[in-house]
Design an enzyme around this catalytic site. Structure first.
Site, PDB file in Angstrom:
ATOM      1  N   GLY A   1       0.812  -1.218   0.000  1.00 11.29           N
ATOM      2  CA  GLY A   1       0.000   0.000   0.000  1.00 11.29           C
ATOM      3  C   GLY A   1       0.843   1.264   0.000  1.00 11.29           C
ATOM      4  N   ASN A   2       0.198   2.360  -0.350  1.00  8.25           N
ATOM      5  CA  ASN A   2       0.873   3.659  -0.325  1.00  8.25           C
ATOM      6  C   ASN A   2      -0.164   4.773  -0.226  1.00  8.25           C
ATOM      7  OD1 ASN A   2       0.305   3.754  -3.377  1.00  8.25           O
ATOM      8  ND2 ASN A   2       1.738   2.064  -3.161  1.00  8.25           N
TER       9      ASN A   2
ATOM     10  N   HIS B   1      -3.846   3.715  -1.549  1.00 10.36           N
ATOM     11  CA  HIS B   1      -3.810   2.429  -2.247  1.00 10.36           C
ATOM     12  C   HIS B   1      -3.610   1.332  -1.204  1.00 10.36           C
ATOM     13  CE1 HIS B   1      -2.826  -0.958  -4.627  1.00 10.36           C
ATOM     14  NE2 HIS B   1      -1.558  -0.948  -4.289  1.00 10.36           N
TER      15      HIS B   1
ATOM     16  N   HIS C   1      -4.828  -7.345  -7.680  1.00 12.75           N
ATOM     17  CA  HIS C   1      -3.954  -6.468  -6.913  1.00 12.75           C
ATOM     18  C   HIS C   1      -4.636  -5.883  -5.669  1.00 12.75           C
ATOM     19  CE1 HIS C   1      -0.851  -2.934  -7.288  1.00 12.75           C
ATOM     20  NE2 HIS C   1      -0.996  -3.366  -6.056  1.00 12.75           N
TER      21      HIS C   1
ATOM     22  N   HIS D   1      -4.390  -3.085  -0.026  1.00 11.69           N
ATOM     23  CA  HIS D   1      -4.693  -4.462  -0.437  1.00 11.69           C
ATOM     24  C   HIS D   1      -5.684  -5.038   0.577  1.00 11.69           C
ATOM     25  CE1 HIS D   1      -0.418  -4.886  -2.433  1.00 11.69           C
ATOM     26  NE2 HIS D   1      -1.136  -3.920  -2.961  1.00 11.69           N
TER      27      HIS D   1
ATOM     28  N   GLU E   1       4.449   2.932  -6.573  1.00 11.86           N
ATOM     29  CA  GLU E   1       3.211   3.297  -7.289  1.00 11.86           C
ATOM     30  C   GLU E   1       3.069   4.802  -7.486  1.00 11.86           C
ATOM     31  OE1 GLU E   1       1.384   1.421  -8.871  1.00 11.86           O
ATOM     32  OE2 GLU E   1       1.039  -0.498  -7.884  1.00 11.86           O
TER      33      GLU E   1
ATOM     34  N   GLY F   1       9.582   0.741   0.603  1.00 10.02           N
ATOM     35  CA  GLY F   1      10.372  -0.172   1.418  1.00 10.02           C
ATOM     36  C   GLY F   1      10.671   0.228   2.847  1.00 10.02           C
TER      37      GLY F   1
HETATM   38 ZN   LIG Z   1      -0.257  -2.532  -4.328  1.00 15.08          ZN
END
Ligand SMILES: [Zn+2]
Length: 213
Positions: free
Chosen positions: A27-28, A94, A157, A96, A75, A45
């Site tokens: 995620g971001n 974003h 995704h 998951h 992303e 990271g």
């Molecule tokens: Zn992703």
């Protein structure tokens, strides 16, 4: 510089993890400063639990680094594409989150079966066809599907949400997960019913009449 914005990104990224929308390496999150137009994005990271304001990367709209020691999220191209083309958007999330990602891997959109999905997303939640993460193709395809929705599923995704602020984008991500959960549970016990056109028109009326809070 820009401590307030960096703190805001750290707070909401960590909050999203606490709420179970993301696990440490996925995620971001980003926001755009209305004044400078700079984008504040989570780094690539770095464990979110240990995220510091200094870890947040500051970029201009073309992706040039303004400040920050880290690499921006993988992303980032999708965030930049949306901010460039949508002047009304100031926050992007974003995730998951598992129930929504369940439908993303099935390539099955979430139909409009619950009123909250209409209020939070603007209709059903469509699936963006597969494209590689971080690619221009994924950014383009997502932007197109987000033209009349505030959330989409990314095939195989996860989830992408856009909002008037970062808290707003995270809230939409929470509500998308809730919609996915309701749909998933409903499928176990019967056949969920789509809202009718008449019901959607009535909800649109409520939305238009309600003044912003
Ligand atoms: Zn992703």
């Amino acid at each position: 510089m820009y401590e307030d914005y960096k703190n805001e990104v750290v707070f909401w990224a960590q909050k999203a993890e606490k709420l179970g929308l993301v696990v440490p390496t996925t995620g971001n999150f980003s926001l755009r400063d209305k004044e400078t137009g700079y984008i504040f994005v989570t780094p690539h990271g770095v464990f979110r639990e240990f995220l510091n304001p200094d870890d947040i990367v500051v970029l201009d709209i073309n992706g040039n680094k303004v400040e920050g020691k880290n690499k921006p999220s993988y992303e980032t191209p999708i965030h930049l594409k949306i901010y460039k083309n949508r002047r009304d958007i100031f926050g992007i999330a974003h995730t998951h989150s598992p129930y929504a990602a369940c439908f993303a891997v099935l390539k099955k959109g979430i139909p409009l079966i619950h009123i909250e999905t209409f209020f939070s997303v603007g209709g059903d939640i469509p699936v963006v066809d597969f494209a590689l993460p971080g690619s221009e193709e994924l950014a383009k395809k997502s932007l197109k599907k987000l033209s009349n929705r505030s959330a989409v599923l990314l095939e195989s995704h996860g989830v992408l949400t856009i909002g008037s602020s970062l808290p707003n984008a995270v809230l939409i991500a929470i509500l998308v997960e809730e919609s996915a959960k309701i749909y998933h549970k409903a499928l176990q016990v019967g056949e969920p019913k789509n809202l009718s056109e008449e019901q959607v028109r009535a909800l649109e009326k409520i939305l238009k009449e309600s003044s912003p809070e």
